[in-house]
Scaffold this motif. Sequence first.
Motif, PDB file in Angstrom:
ATOM      1  N   ILE A 246       0.624  -1.105  -0.105  1.00  0.00           N
ATOM      2  CA  ILE A 246       0.043   0.189  -0.041  1.00  0.00           C
ATOM      3  C   ILE A 246       0.802   1.424  -0.072  1.00  0.00           C
ATOM      4  O   ILE A 246       0.439   2.425   0.343  1.00  0.00           O
ATOM      5  CB  ILE A 246      -0.988  -0.010   1.305  1.00  0.00           C
ATOM      6  CG1 ILE A 246      -0.179  -0.391   2.319  1.00  0.00           C
ATOM      7  CG2 ILE A 246      -2.204  -0.954   0.987  1.00  0.00           C
ATOM      8  CD1 ILE A 246       0.192   0.877   3.334  1.00  0.00           C
ATOM      9  N   ARG A 247       2.210   1.152  -0.242  1.00  0.00           N
ATOM     10  CA  ARG A 247       3.070   2.357  -0.341  1.00  0.00           C
ATOM     11  C   ARG A 247       3.090   2.893  -1.873  1.00  0.00           C
ATOM     12  O   ARG A 247       3.570   2.065  -2.759  1.00  0.00           O
ATOM     13  CB  ARG A 247       4.502   1.844   0.066  1.00  0.00           C
ATOM     14  CG  ARG A 247       5.720   2.930  -0.046  1.00  0.00           C
ATOM     15  CD  ARG A 247       6.790   2.476   0.646  1.00  0.00           C
ATOM     16  NE  ARG A 247       7.363   1.294  -0.135  1.00  0.00           N
ATOM     17  CZ  ARG A 247       8.118   1.449  -1.227  1.00  0.00           C
ATOM     18  NH1 ARG A 247       8.359   2.523  -2.028  1.00  0.00           N
ATOM     19  NH2 ARG A 247       8.487   0.246  -1.745  1.00  0.00           N
ATOM     20  N   PRO A 248       2.644   3.849  -2.091  1.00  0.00           N
ATOM     21  CA  PRO A 248       2.705   4.468  -3.441  1.00  0.00           C
ATOM     22  C   PRO A 248       4.092   4.534  -3.934  1.00  0.00           C
ATOM     23  O   PRO A 248       4.983   4.894  -3.368  1.00  0.00           O
ATOM     24  CB  PRO A 248       2.071   6.074  -3.166  1.00  0.00           C
ATOM     25  CG  PRO A 248       1.443   5.793  -1.926  1.00  0.00           C
ATOM     26  CD  PRO A 248       1.981   4.813  -0.898  1.00  0.00           C
ATOM     27  N   GLY A 249       4.218   4.309  -5.137  1.00  0.00           N
ATOM     28  CA  GLY A 249       5.455   4.204  -5.732  1.00  0.00           C
ATOM     29  C   GLY A 249       6.139   2.848  -6.091  1.00  0.00           C
ATOM     30  O   GLY A 249       7.084   2.666  -6.661  1.00  0.00           O
ATOM     31  N   SER A 250       5.604   1.962  -5.028  1.00  0.00           N
ATOM     32  CA  SER A 250       6.103   0.636  -5.079  1.00  0.00           C
ATOM     33  C   SER A 250       5.972  -0.327  -6.105  1.00  0.00           C
ATOM     34  O   SER A 250       4.890   0.134  -6.975  1.00  0.00           O
ATOM     35  CB  SER A 250       5.746  -0.204  -3.606  1.00  0.00           C
ATOM     36  OG  SER A 250       4.575  -0.484  -3.699  1.00  0.00           O
ATOM     37  N   ASP A 251       6.310  -1.195  -6.673  1.00  0.00           N
ATOM     38  CA  ASP A 251       6.112  -2.297  -7.484  1.00  0.00           C
ATOM     39  C   ASP A 251       4.617  -2.792  -7.471  1.00  0.00           C
ATOM     40  O   ASP A 251       3.842  -2.953  -8.614  1.00  0.00           O
ATOM     41  CB  ASP A 251       6.790  -3.462  -7.648  1.00  0.00           C
ATOM     42  CG  ASP A 251       8.304  -3.092  -8.037  1.00  0.00           C
ATOM     43  OD1 ASP A 251       8.487  -2.123  -8.596  1.00  0.00           O
ATOM     44  OD2 ASP A 251       9.085  -4.093  -7.951  1.00  0.00           O
ATOM     45  N   SER A 252       4.277  -2.853  -6.109  1.00  0.00           N
ATOM     46  CA  SER A 252       2.809  -3.483  -5.838  1.00  0.00           C
ATOM     47  C   SER A 252       1.860  -2.196  -6.080  1.00  0.00           C
ATOM     48  O   SER A 252       0.792  -2.703  -6.671  1.00  0.00           O
ATOM     49  CB  SER A 252       2.690  -3.701  -4.412  1.00  0.00           C
ATOM     50  OG  SER A 252       3.538  -4.888  -4.052  1.00  0.00           O
ATOM     51  N   TRP A 253       2.187  -1.271  -5.936  1.00  0.00           N
ATOM     52  CA  TRP A 253       1.454  -0.109  -6.464  1.00  0.00           C
ATOM     53  C   TRP A 253       1.020   0.013  -7.776  1.00  0.00           C
ATOM     54  O   TRP A 253       0.072   0.290  -8.240  1.00  0.00           O
ATOM     55  CB  TRP A 253       2.221   1.314  -5.811  1.00  0.00           C
ATOM     56  CG  TRP A 253       1.263   2.569  -5.869  1.00  0.00           C
ATOM     57  CD1 TRP A 253       1.348   3.377  -6.781  1.00  0.00           C
ATOM     58  CD2 TRP A 253       0.194   2.799  -4.950  1.00  0.00           C
ATOM     59  NE1 TRP A 253       0.253   4.456  -6.793  1.00  0.00           N
ATOM     60  CE2 TRP A 253      -0.464   4.281  -5.696  1.00  0.00           C
ATOM     61  CE3 TRP A 253      -0.509   2.465  -4.105  1.00  0.00           C
ATOM     62  CZ2 TRP A 253      -1.446   4.657  -5.111  1.00  0.00           C
ATOM     63  CZ3 TRP A 253      -1.436   3.063  -3.460  1.00  0.00           C
ATOM     64  CH2 TRP A 253      -1.976   4.150  -3.965  1.00  0.00           C
ATOM     65  N   LEU A 254       2.096   0.000  -8.466  1.00  0.00           N
ATOM     66  CA  LEU A 254       1.727  -0.061  -9.864  1.00  0.00           C
ATOM     67  C   LEU A 254       0.939  -1.220 -10.483  1.00  0.00           C
ATOM     68  O   LEU A 254      -0.005  -0.904 -11.314  1.00  0.00           O
ATOM     69  CB  LEU A 254       3.177  -0.406 -10.844  1.00  0.00           C
ATOM     70  CG  LEU A 254       4.279   0.777 -10.483  1.00  0.00           C
ATOM     71  CD1 LEU A 254       5.201   0.492 -11.180  1.00  0.00           C
ATOM     72  CD2 LEU A 254       3.461   2.139 -11.001  1.00  0.00           C
ATOM     73  N   LEU A 255       0.960  -2.326  -9.605  1.00  0.00           N
ATOM     74  CA  LEU A 255      -0.027  -3.623  -9.938  1.00  0.00           C
ATOM     75  C   LEU A 255      -1.457  -2.994  -9.171  1.00  0.00           C
ATOM     76  O   LEU A 255      -2.535  -3.516  -9.909  1.00  0.00           O
ATOM     77  CB  LEU A 255       0.644  -4.717  -9.283  1.00  0.00           C
ATOM     78  CG  LEU A 255       1.407  -5.342  -9.769  1.00  0.00           C
ATOM     79  CD1 LEU A 255       2.232  -6.578  -8.807  1.00  0.00           C
ATOM     80  CD2 LEU A 255       1.325  -5.820 -11.218  1.00  0.00           C
ATOM     81  N   LEU A 256      -1.548  -2.565  -8.400  1.00  0.00           N
ATOM     82  CA  LEU A 256      -2.686  -1.895  -7.892  1.00  0.00           C
ATOM     83  C   LEU A 256      -3.612  -1.151  -8.830  1.00  0.00           C
ATOM     84  O   LEU A 256      -4.660  -1.121  -9.120  1.00  0.00           O
ATOM     85  CB  LEU A 256      -2.633  -1.252  -6.430  1.00  0.00           C
ATOM     86  CG  LEU A 256      -3.865  -0.421  -5.903  1.00  0.00           C
ATOM     87  CD1 LEU A 256      -4.997  -1.594  -5.768  1.00  0.00           C
ATOM     88  CD2 LEU A 256      -3.444   0.032  -4.706  1.00  0.00           C
ATOM     89  N   LEU A 257      -2.655   0.008  -9.454  1.00  0.00           N
ATOM     90  CA  LEU A 257      -3.134   0.914 -10.538  1.00  0.00           C
ATOM     91  C   LEU A 257      -3.936   0.150 -11.557  1.00  0.00           C
ATOM     92  O   LEU A 257      -4.645   0.442 -12.311  1.00  0.00           O
ATOM     93  CB  LEU A 257      -2.255   2.032 -10.768  1.00  0.00           C
ATOM     94  CG  LEU A 257      -1.733   2.950  -9.852  1.00  0.00           C
ATOM     95  CD1 LEU A 257      -0.678   3.798 -10.320  1.00  0.00           C
ATOM     96  CD2 LEU A 257      -2.800   3.932  -9.299  1.00  0.00           C
ATOM     97  N   GLY A 258      -2.932  -0.881 -12.121  1.00  0.00           N
ATOM     98  CA  GLY A 258      -3.388  -1.677 -13.232  1.00  0.00           C
ATOM     99  C   GLY A 258      -4.542  -2.514 -12.886  1.00  0.00           C
ATOM    100  O   GLY A 258      -5.553  -2.679 -13.560  1.00  0.00           O
ATOM    101  N   ALA A 259      -4.713  -3.080 -11.523  1.00  0.00           N
ATOM    102  CA  ALA A 259      -5.870  -3.579 -11.156  1.00  0.00           C
ATOM    103  C   ALA A 259      -7.306  -2.848 -11.202  1.00  0.00           C
ATOM    104  O   ALA A 259      -8.251  -3.268 -11.737  1.00  0.00           O
ATOM    105  CB  ALA A 259      -5.741  -4.133  -9.835  1.00  0.00           C
ATOM    106  N   LEU A 260      -7.089  -1.491 -10.755  1.00  0.00           N
ATOM    107  CA  LEU A 260      -7.988  -0.612 -10.711  1.00  0.00           C
ATOM    108  C   LEU A 260      -8.304  -0.141 -12.126  1.00  0.00           C
ATOM    109  O   LEU A 260      -9.825   0.067 -12.644  1.00  0.00           O
ATOM    110  CB  LEU A 260      -7.745   0.614  -9.884  1.00  0.00           C
ATOM    111  CG  LEU A 260      -7.539   0.251  -8.365  1.00  0.00           C
ATOM    112  CD1 LEU A 260      -7.092   1.659  -7.804  1.00  0.00           C
ATOM    113  CD2 LEU A 260      -8.954  -0.120  -7.743  1.00  0.00           C
ATOM    114  N   GLY A 261      -7.344  -0.135 -12.854  1.00  0.00           N
ATOM    115  CA  GLY A 261      -7.829   0.204 -14.387  1.00  0.00           C
ATOM    116  C   GLY A 261      -8.516  -0.697 -15.304  1.00  0.00           C
ATOM    117  O   GLY A 261      -9.170  -0.476 -16.133  1.00  0.00           O
TER     118      GLY A 261
END
Length: 261
Positions: A246-261
């Motif tokens: 849940i840290r903005p800018g992490s690799d996981s964050w990019l995956l989260l943005l992709g999931a939302l998109g």
Amino acid sequence: MAEEPREPSRAQQAAAEVQVMGNLQSLDVASECIERYGVHPDQFIEWYGADDGAVVTMIHGGYFHEDGTLTYMRPAALALAQNGYRVALAEYRHELGNPKVSRDDMETLARHPQLGEAVWIGHSSGAIFTSYVLFNDSLPVRRCVALAPIFDLARAAEEDAHELDINPIAQWLQNMPDQDPQLYAQWEPLAGYYAMGSAGFQQRGLHLDVIHGTHDHTVPVARTREFLAEPFNIALVPGENHYDVIRPGSDSWLLLLGALG
């Protein structure tokens, strides 16, 4: 030849999580728009972002502590708002020995006119509740993202049994699984999924993304690997910990943005 990087010890993983959590909580983030959905002090929503953004509901973890654990999710809420989303960061009642109040609040939130069709994001123990609303066929929620989730309550309680004084699942339910298996079955996050099966999951048009770091000390990634055969979209992120997801800018964050998109 260069040596392969060594796997961090459990102590090193724990220290890394403490640091990331501290960094998130130290950021000066607050919402100017607060909505109350009940009379209890913990029944409120912090809104972030423009009114016309796609709505996202965020449910924090914190293992049912009553010490303002919502604060660590505020940077993520703000970052999603800056990406164009309208974010509802929800606080809810969480009482040891009284799990029903949390579930009642989730049902109220899921019936909120702006949240029923939103994507729900649950982190850690927050995923217990987002899973519940997703798999409850009386509620309108259809899409969830589970970050470092707790899915199997009995396994979590049993694996933490050596630390019983701080065993959060056992404290929350006031029993160990062998003492009251029916209680654990009642509160199992994926109980609704098991009842409908993969065919029912697909027929209802449900969607579940799971993002979990491989260096998670709090909720070991092995617990998520157990669900790789299910019709969920599961991403295991190398080297990331319980709070990196849940840290903005992490690799996981990019995956989260992709999931939302």
